[in-house]
Design an enzyme around this catalytic site. Structure first.
Site, PDB file in Angstrom:
ATOM      1  N   SER A 229       0.938  -1.121  -0.054  1.00 25.70           N
ATOM      2  CA  SER A 229      -0.044  -0.180  -0.102  1.00 25.70           C
ATOM      3  C   SER A 229       0.965   1.285  -0.092  1.00 25.70           C
ATOM      4  CB  SER A 229      -0.959  -0.015   1.212  1.00 25.70           C
ATOM      5  OG  SER A 229      -0.097   0.182   2.363  1.00 25.70           O
ATOM      6  N   ALA A 230       1.905   1.083   0.601  1.00 26.26           N
ATOM      7  CA  ALA A 230       2.965   2.479   0.718  1.00 26.26           C
ATOM      8  C   ALA A 230       3.457   2.465  -0.700  1.00 26.26           C
ATOM      9  CB  ALA A 230       4.093   2.284   1.822  1.00 26.26           C
TER      10      ALA A 230
ATOM     11  N   ASP B  74       7.069   2.935   6.451  1.00 24.39           N
ATOM     12  CA  ASP B  74       6.814   2.264   5.474  1.00 24.39           C
ATOM     13  C   ASP B  74       7.121   3.324   4.292  1.00 24.39           C
ATOM     14  OD1 ASP B  74       5.965   0.373   7.051  1.00 24.39           O
ATOM     15  OD2 ASP B  74       4.230  -0.147   6.103  1.00 24.39           O
TER      16      ASP B  74
END
Ligand code: MEV
Length: 336
Positions: free
Chosen positions: A122-123, A165
């Protein structure tokens, strides 16, 4: 010639961007409470092409066409949009951040990181979207603005993340990350040794938001014990920093094993993650631990040599696996 120059000079209506995944080598969870941590960008990630949407009559708002982000298909923003809820909300937040100028854009994303494995998918998506948008509009890609935009998206995905992240992904290489009360300190850690890992994936993790919240609840019941554990993890991170800088990989591996013991005590390991660690150590890994939020997800095994052998042992035990090393070329894009 950079991709931005290419897009502008040729009038081509497309921009490309890339962001790697990440692994946390030590200090996850403790980093949320102000302890330092060490993370590195992986040599696999998310690629994005940004262009004008091809089917403007299909609806309002930007389109994200995804392969490998846990599903293959189309995402449109907002409650009545399309695709998985979390991605719809992420796209909606992106519109709020970037304004109407992205309403008619299409983002074609290709993700080579297992989703929900604690490996920063997601990051990486957030950072690649930020870079792609800046590049598409011919604007300078400044790490500070990319990190800010990615933090907003990560809040949608994970609640109140520490920021490690998307910071490690944006920075690239191996970093020391420390979020203090007032500011964030990030330092490059350049080891004289190449850091090689075998990665085994036990399945999707328990969800960063859920794992962090459940730990917070246990901490509320046993504050002193958790304080001791976080102090122990901080010591590991400080020692690991010296060991990395001086190339003492056997010590880095031992410290990873101790960190895994603490993560188990924090309640974020699982029998499958412990099994993956045992397989890796039996096959000669210098050290092994879960990475990221836990409750499932991936185990990283540091190796001197023989990463393929350990990846093969993970596979034989029924787990998805791959070999990885740190990625430094984060400023490049896959088209240049
Ligand atoms: C998730 O990759 C790492 C955690 O420490 C959460 C965070 O830092 O936001 C578990």
């Amino acid at each position: 010639m950079t991709q931005t120059e290419f897009s502008k000079n040729s009038g081509a209506d497309v921009a490309f961007s890339y962001a790697p995944g990440k692994i946390i080598v030590a200090g996850e969870h403790a980093v949320v409470y102000g302890c330092p941590a060490i993370a590195l960008a992986l040599d696999r990630g998310v690629r994005i092409a940004v262009t004008k949407a091809r089917f403007e009559s299909e609806g309002k708002g930007p389109v994200l066409r995804a392969t490998g982000l846990g599903f293959v298909g189309e995402v449109r923003p907002g409650p009545s949009g399309l695709g998985p809820d979390v991605l719809r909300r992420g796209l909606q937040r992106l519109v709020e951040l970037c304004g109407d100028r992205i309403q008619d854009l299409e983002f074609i994303a290709d993700c080579a990181i297992p989703v929900g494995g604690g490996l920063g998918s997601s990051a990486a998506l957030s950072v690649a979207l930020g870079r792609g948008i800046f590049r598409y509009f011919g604007e300078e890609i400044n790490d500070g603005s990319v990190v800010e935009m990615a933090m907003e998206l990560e809040r949608v995905f994970h609640g109140n993340p520490s920021g490690i992240d998307h910071s490690s992904i944006t920075h690239g290489g191996c970093i020391w990350y420390h979020r203090g009360e007032q500011n964030v300190k990030i330092e490059s850690l350049t080891s004289p040794r190449i850091l090689r890992f075998a990665v085994g994936v036990a399945g999707p993790h328990g969800g960063t938001l859920q794992m962090v919240s459940a730990l917070r609840e246990r901490m509320r019941r046993h504050p002193d014990m958790h304080r001791h554990i976080f102090e122990g993890i901080s010591q590991i991170v400080f020692r690991m920093r010296d060991a990395l800088l001086e190339g003492r990989l056997a010590e880095v591996g031992e410290l990873m094993n101790i960190n895994q013991g603490y993560l188990n005590a924090l309640g974020v390991s699982t029998p499958e993650l412990e099994r993956l660690c045992t397989i890796a150590r039996d096959e000669g890994a210098l050290g092994a631990k879960l990475t990221g939020a836990g409750g499932g997800g991936a185990v990283i095994a540091l190796v001197d040599e023989g990463a393929e052998r350990i990846a093969q042992a993970f596979k034989q035990a029924g787990y998805f696996s791959f070999c990885a090393q740190a990625f430094d070329e984060v400023k490049t894009n896959y088209a240049s």
